[in-house]
Structures are given as structure tokens and as C-alpha cells.
Design a protein around this motif. Structure first.
Motif, PDB file in Angstrom:
ATOM      1  N   PRO A  38       0.840  -1.207   0.000  1.00 60.32           N
ATOM      2  CA  PRO A  38       0.000   0.000   0.000  1.00 60.32           C
ATOM      3  C   PRO A  38       0.874   1.255   0.000  1.00 60.32           C
ATOM      4  CG  PRO A  38      -0.759  -1.573   1.643  1.00 60.32           C
ATOM      5  CD  PRO A  38       0.562  -2.075   1.156  1.00 60.32           C
ATOM      6  N   ASP A  42       1.711   9.731  -1.506  1.00 60.51           N
ATOM      7  CA  ASP A  42       1.404   9.813  -2.927  1.00 60.51           C
ATOM      8  C   ASP A  42       2.674   9.591  -3.747  1.00 60.51           C
ATOM      9  OD1 ASP A  42      -1.212  10.329  -2.292  1.00 60.51           O
ATOM     10  OD2 ASP A  42      -1.092  12.490  -2.645  1.00 60.51           O
ATOM     11  N   GLY A 194     -12.403   4.970  -2.032  1.00 54.85           N
ATOM     12  CA  GLY A 194     -11.556   6.010  -1.446  1.00 54.85           C
ATOM     13  C   GLY A 194     -10.502   6.521  -2.397  1.00 54.85           C
ATOM     14  N   GLN A 195     -10.026   5.655  -3.275  1.00 54.58           N
ATOM     15  CA  GLN A 195      -9.056   6.091  -4.283  1.00 54.58           C
ATOM     16  C   GLN A 195      -9.756   6.797  -5.436  1.00 54.58           C
ATOM     17  OE1 GLN A 195      -7.414   2.107  -4.725  1.00 54.58           O
ATOM     18  NE2 GLN A 195      -5.449   2.837  -3.910  1.00 54.58           N
ATOM     19  N   ALA A 199      -9.712  10.441  -1.653  1.00 54.31           N
ATOM     20  CA  ALA A 199      -9.541  10.535  -0.202  1.00 54.31           C
ATOM     21  C   ALA A 199      -8.328   9.768   0.293  1.00 54.31           C
ATOM     22  CB  ALA A 199     -10.803  10.029   0.498  1.00 54.31           C
ATOM     23  N   GLU A 200      -7.940   8.707  -0.437  1.00 56.15           N
ATOM     24  CA  GLU A 200      -6.832   7.869   0.018  1.00 56.15           C
ATOM     25  C   GLU A 200      -5.556   8.168  -0.760  1.00 56.15           C
ATOM     26  OE1 GLU A 200      -8.036   3.817  -0.373  1.00 56.15           O
ATOM     27  OE2 GLU A 200      -9.682   4.010   1.083  1.00 56.15           O
ATOM     28  N   LYS A 201      -4.427   7.831  -0.129  1.00 60.29           N
ATOM     29  CA  LYS A 201      -3.133   7.997  -0.785  1.00 60.29           C
ATOM     30  C   LYS A 201      -3.096   7.156  -2.063  1.00 60.29           C
ATOM     31  CE  LYS A 201      -0.600   8.714   3.546  1.00 60.29           C
ATOM     32  NZ  LYS A 201      -1.753   8.474   4.439  1.00 60.29           N
ATOM     33  N   THR A 202      -2.348   7.618  -3.035  1.00 61.55           N
ATOM     34  CA  THR A 202      -2.235   6.933  -4.306  1.00 61.55           C
ATOM     35  C   THR A 202      -0.779   6.601  -4.604  1.00 61.55           C
ATOM     36  OG1 THR A 202      -2.595   7.120  -6.688  1.00 61.55           O
ATOM     37  CG2 THR A 202      -2.128   9.163  -5.520  1.00 61.55           C
ATOM     38  N   ARG A 207      -4.114  12.451  -7.211  1.00 60.90           N
ATOM     39  CA  ARG A 207      -5.290  11.711  -6.757  1.00 60.90           C
ATOM     40  C   ARG A 207      -6.521  12.016  -7.617  1.00 60.90           C
ATOM     41  NH1 ARG A 207      -5.336  12.020  -0.116  1.00 60.90           N
ATOM     42  NH2 ARG A 207      -3.088  11.769   0.210  1.00 60.90           N
ATOM     43  N   THR A 294     -11.796  15.067  -8.101  1.00 61.19           N
ATOM     44  CA  THR A 294     -11.878  14.547  -6.733  1.00 61.19           C
ATOM     45  C   THR A 294     -13.266  14.884  -6.195  1.00 61.19           C
ATOM     46  OG1 THR A 294     -10.887  16.578  -5.854  1.00 61.19           O
ATOM     47  CG2 THR A 294      -9.405  14.736  -6.265  1.00 61.19           C
ATOM     48  N   GLY A 298     -12.308  14.127  -0.747  1.00 59.85           N
ATOM     49  CA  GLY A 298     -11.055  13.782  -1.405  1.00 59.85           C
ATOM     50  C   GLY A 298     -10.080  14.934  -1.276  1.00 59.85           C
TER      51      GLY A 298
END
Length: 300
Positions: A38, A42, A194-195, A199-202, A207, A294, A298
Motif C-alpha cells: 500500500p 502519494d 476512497g481512491q 480521499a486515500e493515498k495513491t 489523486r 476529486t 477527497g
């Protein structure tokens, strides 16, 4: 919509494969496991070979294929791009795989890598099956595993000169045209919600998702055991995401891997005009110009 013939069914269950391995003619079984941690921040992209996991435990008689070094175009900056068709033909020939080979592919993750290899073969007209639930399901079924480096003897075949990719892939220009409405099609993002929202790290540069995209998370198609959901459940999820969709359905993700699991689900659900954006967000976000969306919550 179309109905799959039994000979085209792209999944095989553990009990079926175990029976086939005991038969006079055994399928070619390939483990294509890779490890992809994971994102910690970013742009954090750290793929690692799954060869060590295969040596520790694998389906008897299987062979590990390392997509870091084979069946990918290593000359490109993008990870795991489909190889030039001549390279693909030669690497398949080295494995003894021809048009009429019986190929089963699995991984030790969530079926994404196996689906990627299945799609790669499908895109040149070679039928393969994905082991439903992968090695985890195999072991949960009480079936034996092997360890070590021993692999079955190969019977290479001559590389065929008439292999060519079917129109099952698109490039960035194709996606941009669908996104801005100048070409028909429906974009589907296979990443988790979330991606998709940002909202979530990529693992990639920016993002969010490509404008106009729907979201059909690849992992939402799997049940709690890691197997593909019942076909009717998959069809319901697909119908919800693709209501009013226009063909072709173009699926993408971060790097063209999870997209192939969503494509597998769509094939099972009866969709035919499916294409994969091979470069996916790794390519799209590398250039600061192409837009991304986003959603509330996000963060770009």
C-alpha cells in the motif's frame, strides 16, 4: 450482452483443477504473483517479485512467471505495460503455450495479477482460466501445496508469426476522447471508492479519477473468501455501475492490473465490448495537463 459458452468460462474452481492435475493431460498452471505494498505517501510505488512466495508454497506443478521481467514491456517507463506482440509470442512459445493449450493462472493475492495475465492472453485470442480464490482458496480447500524451485519440464513450441492483439486495449488519446465526449464509450475506474474519490493515498502522481468515470471497484466483486461473487451478484453490481452505459466500456485503474479483475467480472456478467486502458492513472497522472476529478472528502 452475450452468453458465455462453457468452453469459454474464464474461472476454474479448486476442486476442478485438482481433478485435472490428476488426469493424463495436465493444464499449464502459472503463478503470476507480485507484491505491491500500500502507498505510504502519494507516488509510493514499490512492486516486488512474488517468486519467493511461490517457492514457499504453490499449486503442485505450477511455474512462477515474474511480470517484472517477462510478459511486460520493460523498455517503457510505465510498469507492466503489455509487451510487443512478438515478445509475447516468443515468451508463450518458451512455455510451450499455443492456441489450443489449456492454461490456468492464479496468484497469491486478490486475483488481480491472475486476471491481468488472463486478459493479456484473451487479447490475442488464447483462452485461459483464472483459479477462483487463488492459492488461498486452494489451501482452504485442504489441497496440497509444493515448495522449492522444481518445475515441470518444458516442451517449447515454435513462436507463431500470426499473433496480433485484438482491439481490447485503448490508449490515452482514446480515453481523453471518451472523457470529453468526442468519442462514444463509458469509462470505469476499478479502484476502491476512497481512491476513486481522492480521499486515500495513491501510488501515482495525483489523486482522483478521470472526468466522466463510473466506479466499479475490482475488490467489490470478490466475496469474503476472496472468490468471485455469484454471477447474479456480479451482474447486479455491474448493472448498477453501468446503467445507461454506452459501448465500449473502458476500464482503468492505477496501472492496468485491478482493471483486469473488473473486466473479468464484466465478462462473467455478460458484457462483451470491454477494453482496458493499459497506461491507466500511472500514465494519465504523469502529465500535469490531463484533468482529474476529486469528490467531497477527497484531497488532491
Amino acid at each position: 450482452m452475450w452468453k458465455l459458452r462453457s468452453a469459454e468460462w474464464p474461472l476454474v474452481q479448486t476442486e476442478e483443477l485438482a481433478s485435472e492435475l490428476g488426469g493424463a493431460v495436465r493444464p499449464v498452471v502459472l503463478d503470476v504473483t507480485l507484491q505491491l505494498a500500500p502507498a505510504r505517501f502519494d507516488g509510493d510505488y514499490r512492486p516486488e517479485s512474488g517468486a519467493g512466495l511461490w517457492r514457499d508454497a504453490h499449486v503442485p506443478g505450477s511455474r512462477h512467471i515474474d511480470l517484472l521481467t517477462s510478459f511486460s514491456d520493460t523498455a517503457k517507463e510505465l510498469h507492466f505495460s503489455r509487451p510487443p506482440v512478438r515478445q509475447l509470442a516468443e515468451e508463450l512459445a518458451q512455455l510451450g503455450i499455443s492456441w489450443d493449450s489449456d492454461v490456468v493462472v492464479y496468484d497469491q493475492g486478490s486475483m488481480t495479477w491472475a486476471s491481468r495475465f488472463w486478459w493479456l492472453l484473451r487479447s490475442v485470442g488464447i483462452h485461459a482460466r483464472v483459479l477462483d480464490g487463488g492459492l488461498a482458496r486452494w489451501r482452504a480447500s485442504g489441497l496440497p501445496v509444493e515448495s522449492g524451485d522444481e518445475v515441470p519440464a518444458l516442451l517449447p513450441v515454435d513462436a507463431t508469426s500470426d499473433v496480433e492483439y485484438l482491439p481490447r486495449w485503448v490508449d490515452r488519446d482514446d480515453v481523453a476522447a471518451i472523457s470529453d465526449g468526442t468519442a462514444p464509450g463509458t469509462l470505469v475506474c476499478a479502484l476502491a471508492p476512497g481512491q476513486f474519490s481522492g480521499a486515500e493515498k495513491t501510488r501515482y502522481s495525483r489523486r482522483g479519477h478521470i472526468p466522466g468515470s463510473r466506479n466499479l471497484s475490482a475488490k467489490s466483486l470478490l466475496d469474503e473468501t476472496g472468490r468471485m461473487r455469484d454471477v447474479e451478484e456480479v451482474r447486479a453490481l455491474a448493472s448498477g455501475a453501468l446503467a445507461g452505459a454506452v459501448d465500449p466500456v473502458v476500464v482503468y485503474c492505477g496501472g492496468g492490473i485491478s482493471a483486469c479483475l473488473s473486466a473479468l467480472g464484466l465478462v462473467l456478467a455478460g458484457y462483451d465490448d470491454i477494453k482496458i486502458y493499459d497506461g491507466s492513472l500511472e500514465e494519465w497522472t504523469a502529465d500535469p495537463a490531463p484533468p482529474l476529478v476529486t469528490l467531497p472528502g477527497g484531497d488532491q
